[in-house]
Motif scaffolding. Structure first.
Motif, PDB file in Angstrom:
ATOM      1  N   ILE A   1      12.401  -6.255 -18.389  1.00  0.00           N
ATOM      2  CA  ILE A   1      12.295  -5.003 -19.146  1.00  0.00           C
ATOM      3  C   ILE A   1      13.416  -4.048 -18.744  1.00  0.00           C
ATOM      4  O   ILE A   1      14.068  -3.446 -19.598  1.00  0.00           O
ATOM      5  N   VAL A   2      13.669  -3.921 -17.450  1.00  0.00           N
ATOM      6  CA  VAL A   2      14.730  -3.034 -16.961  1.00  0.00           C
ATOM      7  C   VAL A   2      16.091  -3.500 -17.474  1.00  0.00           C
ATOM      8  O   VAL A   2      16.906  -2.699 -17.944  1.00  0.00           O
ATOM      9  N   SER A   3      16.344  -4.784 -17.410  1.00  0.00           N
ATOM     10  CA  SER A   3      17.613  -5.329 -17.879  1.00  0.00           C
ATOM     11  C   SER A   3      17.811  -5.071 -19.368  1.00  0.00           C
ATOM     12  O   SER A   3      18.868  -4.603 -19.804  1.00  0.00           O
ATOM     13  N   ASP A   4      16.786  -5.373 -20.162  1.00  0.00           N
ATOM     14  CA  ASP A   4      16.882  -5.163 -21.608  1.00  0.00           C
ATOM     15  C   ASP A   4      17.026  -3.685 -21.949  1.00  0.00           C
ATOM     16  O   ASP A   4      17.802  -3.314 -22.834  1.00  0.00           O
ATOM     17  N   LEU A   5      16.295  -2.844 -21.263  1.00  0.00           N
ATOM     18  CA  LEU A   5      16.306  -1.414 -21.557  1.00  0.00           C
ATOM     19  C   LEU A   5      17.668  -0.790 -21.258  1.00  0.00           C
ATOM     20  O   LEU A   5      18.179  -0.011 -22.064  1.00  0.00           O
ATOM     21  N   THR A   6      18.257  -1.127 -20.129  1.00  0.00           N
ATOM     22  CA  THR A   6      19.572  -0.556 -19.806  1.00  0.00           C
ATOM     23  C   THR A   6      20.638  -1.094 -20.769  1.00  0.00           C
ATOM     24  O   THR A   6      21.508  -0.346 -21.205  1.00  0.00           O
ATOM     25  N   ARG A   7      20.534  -2.364 -21.121  1.00  0.00           N
ATOM     26  CA  ARG A   7      21.493  -2.934 -22.091  1.00  0.00           C
ATOM     27  C   ARG A   7      21.330  -2.265 -23.449  1.00  0.00           C
ATOM     28  O   ARG A   7      22.299  -1.841 -24.073  1.00  0.00           O
ATOM     29  N   ASP A   8      20.085  -2.143 -23.918  1.00  0.00           N
ATOM     30  CA  ASP A   8      19.830  -1.516 -25.215  1.00  0.00           C
ATOM     31  C   ASP A   8      20.152  -0.023 -25.190  1.00  0.00           C
ATOM     32  O   ASP A   8      20.383   0.583 -26.238  1.00  0.00           O
ATOM     33  N   GLY A   9      20.179   0.570 -24.002  1.00  0.00           N
ATOM     34  CA  GLY A   9      20.513   1.983 -23.859  1.00  0.00           C
ATOM     35  C   GLY A   9      22.008   2.242 -23.802  1.00  0.00           C
ATOM     36  O   GLY A   9      22.437   3.382 -23.644  1.00  0.00           O
ATOM     37  N   GLY A  10      22.827   1.192 -23.916  1.00  0.00           N
ATOM     38  CA  GLY A  10      24.273   1.374 -23.978  1.00  0.00           C
ATOM     39  C   GLY A  10      25.003   1.127 -22.675  1.00  0.00           C
ATOM     40  O   GLY A  10      26.179   1.448 -22.554  1.00  0.00           O
ATOM     41  N   PHE A  11      24.342   0.547 -21.698  1.00  0.00           N
ATOM     42  CA  PHE A  11      24.948   0.277 -20.398  1.00  0.00           C
ATOM     43  C   PHE A  11      24.928  -1.229 -20.135  1.00  0.00           C
ATOM     44  O   PHE A  11      24.180  -1.959 -20.779  1.00  0.00           O
ATOM     45  N   PRO A  12      25.712  -1.672 -19.170  1.00  0.00           N
ATOM     46  CA  PRO A  12      25.559  -3.079 -18.765  1.00  0.00           C
ATOM     47  C   PRO A  12      24.140  -3.292 -18.246  1.00  0.00           C
ATOM     48  O   PRO A  12      23.541  -2.383 -17.672  1.00  0.00           O
ATOM     49  N   PRO A  13      23.574  -4.482 -18.458  1.00  0.00           N
ATOM     50  CA  PRO A  13      22.196  -4.723 -17.993  1.00  0.00           C
ATOM     51  C   PRO A  13      22.074  -4.511 -16.490  1.00  0.00           C
ATOM     52  O   PRO A  13      22.909  -4.968 -15.722  1.00  0.00           O
ATOM     53  N   LEU A  14      21.030  -3.809 -16.090  1.00  0.00           N
ATOM     54  CA  LEU A  14      20.737  -3.611 -14.672  1.00  0.00           C
ATOM     55  C   LEU A  14      19.855  -4.768 -14.230  1.00  0.00           C
ATOM     56  O   LEU A  14      18.681  -4.842 -14.604  1.00  0.00           O
ATOM     57  N   ASN A  15      20.426  -5.705 -13.487  1.00  0.00           N
ATOM     58  CA  ASN A  15      19.678  -6.851 -12.978  1.00  0.00           C
ATOM     59  C   ASN A  15      19.230  -6.527 -11.559  1.00  0.00           C
ATOM     60  O   ASN A  15      20.026  -6.563 -10.631  1.00  0.00           O
ATOM     61  N   LEU A  16      17.964  -6.217 -11.420  1.00  0.00           N
ATOM     62  CA  LEU A  16      17.421  -5.826 -10.120  1.00  0.00           C
ATOM     63  C   LEU A  16      17.470  -6.995  -9.146  1.00  0.00           C
ATOM     64  O   LEU A  16      17.214  -8.140  -9.519  1.00  0.00           O
ATOM     65  N   GLU A  17      17.769  -6.683  -7.902  1.00  0.00           N
ATOM     66  CA  GLU A  17      17.688  -7.679  -6.829  1.00  0.00           C
ATOM     67  C   GLU A  17      16.219  -7.982  -6.573  1.00  0.00           C
ATOM     68  O   GLU A  17      15.346  -7.160  -6.851  1.00  0.00           O
ATOM     69  N   ILE A  18      15.958  -9.143  -6.001  1.00  0.00           N
ATOM     70  CA  ILE A  18      14.587  -9.501  -5.638  1.00  0.00           C
ATOM     71  C   ILE A  18      14.082  -8.486  -4.613  1.00  0.00           C
ATOM     72  O   ILE A  18      14.790  -8.127  -3.679  1.00  0.00           O
TER      73      ILE A  18
END
Length: 177
Positions: free
Chosen positions: A131-148
């Motif tokens: 969700i975080v990755s998709d949201l940041t990408r859809d918000g106009g930024f590179p996807p935020l891929n959270l670390e484990i």
């Protein structure tokens, strides 16, 4: 002499086996977004110069018993803020509360709290991460891929913080006049 299952060779009875531990069962009944906010400050205000982002992520957990038998609600609260390295101007702010509803049986009462705040978030984390990755990408930024996230360390740090908060403050030294 004939050996039986209860009597090993030599004639002495076999050692008693410990009582079987209760079988732990866990079912995910539901997962959902309770609250979600994404603010693209960059698009609203605009930022001048080099936009080298610096991202700060904060995670907190909460668990509570629900009305049903052995049902628990585990909430992961995530706040991510991206700022420019140079000026500290905010680029975006993301706030997410993601909830998993679990039915858990067989976990001893003394181990239930750590189980809820360690094992349950491990199960829901991949969904929250997407969700975080998709949201940041859809918000106009590179996807935020959270670390484990190391939920064991997060749990231990929270216990230490709570223990420290419960300690009485040290007495101030007395001054003689």
């Amino acid at each position: 002499m004939t050996d039986t299952p209860d009597t090993p060779e030599g004639g002495s009875p076999a050692p008693a086996t410990p009582a079987a531990a209760p079988r732990v069962t866990q079912r995910i009944l539901a997962q959902y977004i309770r609250d979600l906010s994404f603010e693209n400050v960059l698009a609203r205000k605009g930022v001048t110069g080099e936009v080298a982002p610096e991202i700060a992520v904060q995670v907190s957990l909460d668990a509570r018993k629900r009305g049903g038998d052995n049902q628990y609600e585990v909430t992961t609260k995530l706040n991510a803020t991206s700022k420019t390295k140079a000026s500290g101007e905010v680029l975006f702010v993301l706030e997410l509360e993601y909830v998993g509803v679990f039915q858990i049986e067989g976990v001893p009462e003394a181990q239930l709290h750590p189980y809820l705040l360690i094992e349950c978030p491990r199960i829901t984390f991949p969904f929250l991460r997407r969700i975080v990755s998709d949201l940041t990408r859809d918000g106009g930024f590179p996807p935020l891929n959270l670390e484990i996230i190391d939920f064991v360390s997060l749990y231990r740090n929270d216990l230490a913080r709570r223990a420290q908060a419960q300690q009485p403050p040290a007495a101030a030294p007395k001054l003689d006049a």
